[in-house]
Enzyme design. Structure first.
Site, mmCIF file in Angstrom:
data_model
loop_
_atom_site.group_PDB
_atom_site.id
_atom_site.type_symbol
_atom_site.label_atom_id
_atom_site.label_comp_id
_atom_site.label_asym_id
_atom_site.label_seq_id
_atom_site.Cartn_x
_atom_site.Cartn_y
_atom_site.Cartn_z
ATOM 1 N N ASP A 106 0.868 -1.175 0.000
ATOM 2 C CA ASP A 106 0.000 0.000 0.000
ATOM 3 C C ASP A 106 0.908 1.228 0.000
ATOM 4 O O ASP A 106 2.139 1.107 -0.039
ATOM 5 C CB ASP A 106 -0.956 -0.016 1.207
ATOM 6 C CG ASP A 106 -2.312 0.578 0.830
ATOM 7 O OD1 ASP A 106 -2.343 1.765 0.445
ATOM 8 O OD2 ASP A 106 -3.328 -0.135 0.895
ATOM 9 N N HIS A 164 -2.812 3.429 -4.585
ATOM 10 C CA HIS A 164 -2.185 2.969 -3.330
ATOM 11 C C HIS A 164 -0.761 2.475 -3.575
ATOM 12 O O HIS A 164 -0.354 1.441 -3.049
ATOM 13 C CB HIS A 164 -3.030 1.868 -2.680
ATOM 14 C CG HIS A 164 -4.305 2.394 -2.078
ATOM 15 N ND1 HIS A 164 -4.318 3.174 -0.938
ATOM 16 C CD2 HIS A 164 -5.592 2.262 -2.452
ATOM 17 C CE1 HIS A 164 -5.589 3.491 -0.638
ATOM 18 N NE2 HIS A 164 -6.377 2.965 -1.545
ATOM 19 N N GLU A 186 -9.830 2.934 -5.228
ATOM 20 C CA GLU A 186 -9.399 4.281 -4.861
ATOM 21 C C GLU A 186 -8.206 4.775 -5.693
ATOM 22 O O GLU A 186 -7.154 5.107 -5.163
ATOM 23 C CB GLU A 186 -9.054 4.311 -3.359
ATOM 24 C CG GLU A 186 -10.268 3.996 -2.492
ATOM 25 C CD GLU A 186 -9.972 3.999 -1.003
ATOM 26 O OE1 GLU A 186 -10.815 4.478 -0.244
ATOM 27 O OE2 GLU A 186 -8.900 3.508 -0.593
HETATM 28 C C1 ACM Z 1 -10.558 -0.349 0.458
HETATM 29 O O1 ACM Z 1 -10.987 -0.334 1.619
HETATM 30 N N1 ACM Z 1 -9.989 0.724 -0.067
HETATM 31 C C2 ACM Z 1 -10.636 -1.540 -0.342
#
Ligand code: ACM
Ligand code: ZN
Length: 526
Positions: free
Chosen positions: A189, A259, A323
């Site tokens: 991440d 991410h 995201e």
């Molecule tokens: C997430 O919680 N962004 C998958």
């Protein structure tokens, strides 16, 4: 939906108490589908206990022996020839199902596969009486059970905070006690990269380290406690083996193309602007993501996936897809050139950049497919035009579950509102309310046809570790709510009042094993 717990004969427990026998109870969590108490004396653990097991069930026999030692203080012997706890398989039974036949002379556990035998063995362990004076026994009974959903997952994020191999094994033990069969391992991440990849040494030299962390949501303050670590290839393989011994598949996640700041800090040339970038010490969604316009980025992501497939044998590999802001792509000449070269045009409801993400994810999906693997992603992958065989983890809302299932995707139910145990808002709920938010949530939303509902293959609880820096907090978030998710995954009938005594028994097991749990939930059974 399964239902029904049947009691045929109930007289003998009282009759045996005078004998100083402590007789257990098969009403464990998840509650077995059928419990039929039968005539005859209970099975006593007082004398010599020998587990009879064919070689192919040796690992499960070993796990059962350790469980019995924990509960009874004495480790049973294991024999391939003769014993009074008998393990066997019967391929005519449901694959993950089991049958327990418990009588005075023998306790037989038959499973449709080794997994079924393990679940039967866990039920036996959980059914045992609490430690105390007198001989432990289990009532004469036939117990039959099998889980409803094939995918029973739990996700742990090791990017925001790092957890050791030894502790991950403990988490796998917790999962195993709850009949979980998938460990979804969120390995990368923005705030940390945890997987070495040949040819990209800076991923771990740079990307696995951050010097501190924001102290609270919205704060301007940062601590100076470094968060650092990655797993070697051997360590990851060890986790895969440890989980497999417990019938758990490890599904790794490399979160693409958003991410990705830890990777960009290591290799800035993979971003749209070229950086410089830093491994962030705060949390959120960042605009800097991988640049799919650059061939080097495609080569990088493919190399990562090749390495991940070398380590992890799972059919599914999770590629994230959540995201991923599109601002950088809208401005980036490389991204725009890619869009042009691919002939991508904005279509109704889908921007060019959203379709660029679908193209990128498709490149990755074909890398998986070339080695017989399949892609899993978060529900944002639905924003493009994704292939139907992509498994979707529906996290943003229950309506994302409906959308994914009705669009024909194998769907995993994990809405933030119910199954994100790390959600600070829902962690504030206490007692009955805290457990009912999870337990009473219906995995199958209203309004789906039978066929669409059939696309729901299971569910998972998730723990994101922005605010989880240690095992105490991890377990506090995980337990006992994991037992509530486990009952839904197993297909147990919903009855919160009946569940709470079972949950209390689970917390006694957690105490014996030294696992922390969300203590305010005890309010629910006071
Ligand atoms: C997430 O919680 N962004 C998958
Ligand atoms: Zn770009």
């Amino acid at each position: 939906m399964k239902y029904g717990v049947f009691f045929a004969f109930v007289a003998l427990a009282a009759a045996s108490c005078g004998n100083n026998l402590r007789i257990g109870d098969f009403s464990v969590s998840p509650i077995p589908e059928n419990i039929t108490l039968t005539e005859g004396k209970p099975f006593e653990f007082g004398g010599r206990v020998v587990i009879q097991s064919p070689n192919e069930l040796g690992t499960i026999a070993g796990l059962l022996a350790s469980d019995l030692e924990e509960a009874l203080g004495k480790k049973p012997e294991i024999s391939v020839k003769k014993g009074n706890i008998i393990l066997a398989t019967d391929s005519a039974m449901p694959k993950e199902g089991y049958r327990i036949e418990c009588g005075k002379d023998a306790l037989k556990i038959t499973g449709g596969s080794p997994a079924g035998v393990l679940y039967g063995a866990r039920t036996v362990y959980k059914a045992l009486p609490s430690p105390g004076e007198g001989r432990a026994a289990l009532p004469a009974a036939v117990v039959e059970d099998s889980p409803e959903y094939p995918y029973r997952g739990f996700m742990v994020d090791v990017a925001r905070h790092f957890f050791s191999v030894d502790y991950l094994k403990e988490l796998i033990d917790i999962m195993s006690l709850h009949g979980i069969n998938v460990f979804h391992w969120h390995l990368t991440d923005d705030q940390g990269w945890r997987v070495p990849v040949p040819g990209y040494p800076k991923l771990t030299e740079v990307g696995s380290f951050r010097p501190g962390t924001i102290v609270a949501p919205g704060s301007d303050e940062y601590d100076t406690i470094p968060v650092v670590g990655f797993y070697t290839e051997d360590e990851m393989k060890e986790i895969v083996r440890y989980a497999a011994d417990r019938q758990i598949t490890v599904i790794p996640e490399i979160d693409l193309p958003g991410h990705m700041l830890a990777a960009l800090a290591s290799y800035p040339e993979l971003g749209c602007t070229g950086g410089p970038y830093e491994v962030p010490q705060r949390f959120g969604v960042f605009e800097d993501v991988l640049c799919p316009g650059k061939d080097a980025t495609i080569a990088f992501a493919k190399a990562v996936l090749e390495e991940v497939m070398d380590i992890f044998p799972s059919e599914y590999i999770h590629l994230g897809g959540d995201e991923c802001p599109k601002e950088r792509w809208e401005e980036c000449p490389d991204c725009q050139a890619r869009i042009k070269a691919l002939g991508i045009k904005a279509i109704k409801g889908k921007s060019k950049e959203e379709q660029l993400q679908t193209w990128f994810m498709d490149q990755m999906r074909s890398t998986l497919k070339a080695r017989g693997r399949k892609m899993m992603g978060w529900d944002e992958v639905l924003e493009g035009t994704p292939d139907k065989d992509i498994v979707v983890c529906a996290w943003t809302s229950p309506s994302a579950v409906s959308r994914s299932a009705s669009e024909g995707h194998p769907t995993i139910v994990c809405p933030i509102q119910h199954y994100y145990f790390s959600n600070p808002r829902f962690n504030k709920l206490q007692g009955r309310e805290s457990i009912s938010r999870v337990y009473d949530f219906n995995m199958v939303p209203d309004g789906l046809t039978l066929e669409q509902a059939g696309n729901i293959i299971g569910s998972q609880a998730c723990i994101w570790t922005e605010w989880v820096a240690d095992s105490t907090k991890m377990e506090w978030e995980m337990l006992p709510r994991l037992a509530a998710v486990a009952e839904s995954q197993w297909g147990c009938p919903k009855d919160l009042d009946a569940f709470l005594p079972r949950l209390k028994r689970m917390t006694e097991l957690y105490d014996r094993r030294g696992w922390n749990w969300k203590e305010d939930i005890a309010e629910a059974w006071k």
